[in-house]
Design a protein around this motif. Structure first.
Motif, PDB file in Angstrom:
ATOM      1  N   ASP A 190      -2.680 -37.728  45.996  1.00 11.45           N
ATOM      2  CA  ASP A 190      -1.782 -38.851  45.708  1.00 11.45           C
ATOM      3  C   ASP A 190      -1.722 -39.112  44.206  1.00 11.45           C
ATOM      4  O   ASP A 190      -2.698 -38.892  43.484  1.00 11.45           O
ATOM      5  CB  ASP A 190      -2.256 -40.127  46.419  1.00 11.45           C
ATOM      6  N   ARG A 191      -0.564 -39.612  43.759  1.00  7.67           N
ATOM      7  CA  ARG A 191      -0.404 -39.963  42.342  1.00  7.67           C
ATOM      8  C   ARG A 191      -0.717 -41.440  42.162  1.00  7.67           C
ATOM      9  O   ARG A 191       0.165 -42.280  42.049  1.00  7.67           O
ATOM     10  CB  ARG A 191       1.008 -39.631  41.877  1.00  7.67           C
ATOM     11  N   THR A 192      -1.995 -41.756  42.139  1.00  3.59           N
ATOM     12  CA  THR A 192      -2.433 -43.144  42.020  1.00  3.59           C
ATOM     13  C   THR A 192      -2.795 -43.462  40.578  1.00  3.59           C
ATOM     14  O   THR A 192      -3.353 -42.630  39.871  1.00  3.59           O
ATOM     15  CB  THR A 192      -3.653 -43.397  42.918  1.00  3.59           C
ATOM     16  N   SER A 201       5.184 -23.093  30.996  1.00  2.00           N
ATOM     17  CA  SER A 201       6.311 -23.982  31.280  1.00  2.00           C
ATOM     18  C   SER A 201       6.301 -24.471  32.730  1.00  2.00           C
ATOM     19  O   SER A 201       6.997 -25.428  33.075  1.00  2.00           O
ATOM     20  CB  SER A 201       7.640 -23.279  30.988  1.00  2.00           C
ATOM     21  N   LYS A 202       5.514 -23.806  33.599  1.00  3.68           N
ATOM     22  CA  LYS A 202       5.420 -24.235  34.992  1.00  3.68           C
ATOM     23  C   LYS A 202       4.523 -25.458  35.153  1.00  3.68           C
ATOM     24  O   LYS A 202       4.475 -26.058  36.223  1.00  3.68           O
ATOM     25  CB  LYS A 202       4.886 -23.090  35.863  1.00  3.68           C
ATOM     26  N   ILE A 203       3.797 -25.814  34.088  1.00  3.13           N
ATOM     27  CA  ILE A 203       2.921 -26.974  34.139  1.00  3.13           C
ATOM     28  C   ILE A 203       3.742 -28.246  33.963  1.00  3.13           C
ATOM     29  O   ILE A 203       4.578 -28.342  33.066  1.00  3.13           O
ATOM     30  CB  ILE A 203       1.840 -26.888  33.036  1.00  3.13           C
ATOM     31  N   SER A 204       3.489 -29.219  34.817  1.00  2.00           N
ATOM     32  CA  SER A 204       4.188 -30.501  34.729  1.00  2.00           C
ATOM     33  C   SER A 204       3.345 -31.471  33.906  1.00  2.00           C
ATOM     34  O   SER A 204       2.175 -31.726  34.222  1.00  2.00           O
ATOM     35  CB  SER A 204       4.434 -31.078  36.123  1.00  2.00           C
ATOM     36  N   LEU A 205       3.940 -32.004  32.852  1.00  2.00           N
ATOM     37  CA  LEU A 205       3.245 -33.002  32.039  1.00  2.00           C
ATOM     38  C   LEU A 205       2.941 -34.246  32.858  1.00  2.00           C
ATOM     39  O   LEU A 205       1.914 -34.907  32.658  1.00  2.00           O
ATOM     40  CB  LEU A 205       4.100 -33.356  30.817  1.00  2.00           C
ATOM     41  N   GLU A 206       3.804 -34.546  33.811  1.00  2.00           N
ATOM     42  CA  GLU A 206       3.583 -35.698  34.690  1.00  2.00           C
ATOM     43  C   GLU A 206       2.352 -35.495  35.562  1.00  2.00           C
ATOM     44  O   GLU A 206       1.553 -36.417  35.757  1.00  2.00           O
ATOM     45  CB  GLU A 206       4.823 -35.906  35.560  1.00  2.00           C
ATOM     46  N   LEU A 250      -0.240 -33.636  34.806  1.00  2.00           N
ATOM     47  CA  LEU A 250      -1.400 -33.771  33.925  1.00  2.00           C
ATOM     48  C   LEU A 250      -1.727 -35.237  33.678  1.00  2.00           C
ATOM     49  O   LEU A 250      -2.900 -35.624  33.644  1.00  2.00           O
ATOM     50  CB  LEU A 250      -1.130 -33.066  32.596  1.00  2.00           C
ATOM     51  N   TYR A 251      -0.699 -36.049  33.517  1.00  4.47           N
ATOM     52  CA  TYR A 251      -0.916 -37.485  33.275  1.00  4.47           C
ATOM     53  C   TYR A 251      -1.599 -38.136  34.473  1.00  4.47           C
ATOM     54  O   TYR A 251      -2.589 -38.869  34.320  1.00  4.47           O
ATOM     55  CB  TYR A 251       0.418 -38.173  32.986  1.00  4.47           C
ATOM     56  N   TYR A 252      -1.081 -37.887  35.681  1.00 10.69           N
ATOM     57  CA  TYR A 252      -1.651 -38.510  36.869  1.00 10.69           C
ATOM     58  C   TYR A 252      -3.081 -38.020  37.116  1.00 10.69           C
ATOM     59  O   TYR A 252      -3.949 -38.799  37.530  1.00 10.69           O
ATOM     60  CB  TYR A 252      -0.785 -38.227  38.094  1.00 10.69           C
ATOM     61  N   GLN A 253      -3.332 -36.757  36.867  1.00  7.87           N
ATOM     62  CA  GLN A 253      -4.681 -36.231  37.055  1.00  7.87           C
ATOM     63  C   GLN A 253      -5.660 -36.888  36.086  1.00  7.87           C
ATOM     64  O   GLN A 253      -6.762 -37.298  36.475  1.00  7.87           O
ATOM     65  CB  GLN A 253      -4.681 -34.713  36.851  1.00  7.87           C
ATOM     66  N   LYS A 254      -5.259 -36.996  34.845  1.00  5.79           N
ATOM     67  CA  LYS A 254      -6.119 -37.624  33.841  1.00  5.79           C
ATOM     68  C   LYS A 254      -6.353 -39.092  34.164  1.00  5.79           C
ATOM     69  O   LYS A 254      -7.482 -39.588  34.084  1.00  5.79           O
ATOM     70  CB  LYS A 254      -5.474 -37.482  32.459  1.00  5.79           C
ATOM     71  N   THR A 255      -5.297 -39.803  34.557  1.00  9.42           N
ATOM     72  CA  THR A 255      -5.415 -41.233  34.864  1.00  9.42           C
ATOM     73  C   THR A 255      -6.317 -41.467  36.063  1.00  9.42           C
ATOM     74  O   THR A 255      -7.192 -42.348  36.051  1.00  9.42           O
ATOM     75  CB  THR A 255      -4.025 -41.828  35.134  1.00  9.42           C
ATOM     76  N   ARG A 256      -6.124 -40.678  37.107  1.00  6.27           N
ATOM     77  CA  ARG A 256      -6.937 -40.833  38.315  1.00  6.27           C
ATOM     78  C   ARG A 256      -8.410 -40.561  38.024  1.00  6.27           C
ATOM     79  O   ARG A 256      -9.293 -41.290  38.495  1.00  6.27           O
ATOM     80  CB  ARG A 256      -6.412 -39.889  39.400  1.00  6.27           C
ATOM     81  N   THR A 257      -8.683 -39.535  37.234  1.00  8.67           N
ATOM     82  CA  THR A 257     -10.062 -39.211  36.890  1.00  8.67           C
ATOM     83  C   THR A 257     -10.686 -40.321  36.050  1.00  8.67           C
ATOM     84  O   THR A 257     -11.846 -40.702  36.259  1.00  8.67           O
ATOM     85  CB  THR A 257     -10.115 -37.884  36.116  1.00  8.67           C
ATOM     86  N   ASN A 293      -4.204 -31.545  25.611  1.00  8.26           N
ATOM     87  CA  ASN A 293      -4.044 -31.192  24.195  1.00  8.26           C
ATOM     88  C   ASN A 293      -3.624 -29.735  24.033  1.00  8.26           C
ATOM     89  O   ASN A 293      -2.783 -29.410  23.182  1.00  8.26           O
ATOM     90  CB  ASN A 293      -5.347 -31.451  23.438  1.00  8.26           C
ATOM     91  N   THR A 294      -4.210 -28.864  24.877  1.00 11.59           N
ATOM     92  CA  THR A 294      -3.846 -27.443  24.816  1.00 11.59           C
ATOM     93  C   THR A 294      -2.390 -27.245  25.206  1.00 11.59           C
ATOM     94  O   THR A 294      -1.660 -26.478  24.567  1.00 11.59           O
ATOM     95  CB  THR A 294      -4.751 -26.628  25.754  1.00 11.59           C
ATOM     96  N   TYR A 295      -1.973 -27.932  26.266  1.00 10.87           N
ATOM     97  CA  TYR A 295      -0.579 -27.823  26.713  1.00 10.87           C
ATOM     98  C   TYR A 295       0.376 -28.273  25.618  1.00 10.87           C
ATOM     99  O   TYR A 295       1.382 -27.607  25.334  1.00 10.87           O
ATOM    100  CB  TYR A 295      -0.380 -28.664  27.969  1.00 10.87           C
TER     101      TYR A 295
END
Length: 294
Positions: free
Chosen positions: A72-74, A153-158, A160-167, A220-222
């Motif tokens: 989930d994108r929490t 380019s297949k990586i979604s910045l969105e 990455l954001y949700y994963q970082k926020t959830r963690t 940062n790498t992305y």
């Protein structure tokens, strides 16, 4: 979900479980079990963080278990987890919660003391953080492979954001939980079990901290790889401009329609001008090669 409750009598204490009580019944619950009204109110407050309060006749504890789906994108504590409020003493354990928890459904009756049952519940609540940690760690590995070995380019910045926020939210929640657990006092016989919980909690915090650090590094790498690709495009455009700018300058001069331009009447003026353009292009090319620009 309708309100329901159950009571299970153990040898030396009783466990009372109240699921999704109505707000209008808060005062009745407080009087029936001799509990503080405002603590009952805290136990039903959405998003309440873990806490511990010591009363004269009982202890009050709020903890949160991870209940969100792992994909989930929490972005907040309320969506990520649900809480259980514990009112416990030597004679009783009262649990109050809104969500259903599987580990509250089938509880064995072989617990000798109330604190043994409490520690069992705490351990089960911490277990809910294991699968999300593994999922986030595996997701980091997949993103890392995609960035470095496949198509970034297949990586979604969105994503990455949700994963970082959830963690980040989960790590903070566990850190608050750690502070609360450190305030709990148990008998000498249960100290080993409590220490096991503390060790497990520390391991979870370190695990989420590592995932959070990796998420930051991946982000940062992305961004760096994305910026590098943009720089490569700008570099290519600059190289083309460097080639065509002097050639366009020459073409612009001989494109002027002045009558007194002797070169326009040369029989071989066109070929001579093309030759000059080729020589200039070759010089620019070798200069770029020498400077290792191309």
């Amino acid at each position: 979900m309708e309100s329901k409750s159950k009571e299970i009598q153990f040898d030396d204490f009783i466990w009372i479980d109240i699921c999704n009580p109505e707000k209008i019944n808060l005062d009745g619950i407080a009087k029936q079990y001799n509990l503080d009204y405002f603590q009952i109110k805290d136990s039903l407050e959405t998003g309440h963080l873990p806490k511990f309060e010591k009363q004269e006749t009982y202890n009050f504890l709020i903890l949160r278990a991870y209940t969100s789906n792992i994909d989930d994108r929490t972005t907040n504590v309320t969506d990520l987890s649900n809480k259980i409020a514990f009112f416990y003493s030597e004679e009783k354990v009262i649990t109050i919660h809104r969500a259903e928890f599987e580990f509250l459904q089938n509880v064995s009756n072989n617990y000798i003391k109330s604190e043994d049952l409490l520690l069992f519940f705490i351990h089960k609540m911490l277990d809910t953080y294991n699968n999300p940690l593994k999922f986030l760690s595996d997701q980091n590995d997949e993103i890392e492979k995609t960035v470095f070995l496949k198509d970034y380019s297949k990586i979604s910045l969105e994503d990455l954001y949700y994963q970082k926020t959830r963690t980040r939210i989960t790590k903070k929640l566990l850190q608050i939980t750690q502070n609360v657990i450190n305030q709990i006092e148990v008998s000498e016989q249960s100290k080993t079990a409590l220490q096991d919980i503390k060790d497990k909690l520390l391991s979870l915090i370190l695990g989420y901290d590592e995932v959070l650090e990796n998420s930051n590094n991946l982000l940062n790498t992305y961004l760096s790889v994305n910026a590098q690709k943009s720089n490569d495009v700008m570099k290519l455009l600059t190289i083309f401009s460097a080639f065509f700018l002097p050639l366009t300058f020459i073409a612009g001069i001989y494109g002027m329609n002045f009558e007194n331009m002797p070169e326009l009447k040369w029989d071989y003026g066109y070929f001579f001008t093309l030759g000059i353009m080729i020589v200039i292009a070759i010089i620019i090319f070798y200069w770029f090669k020498r400077k290792k620009i191309i």
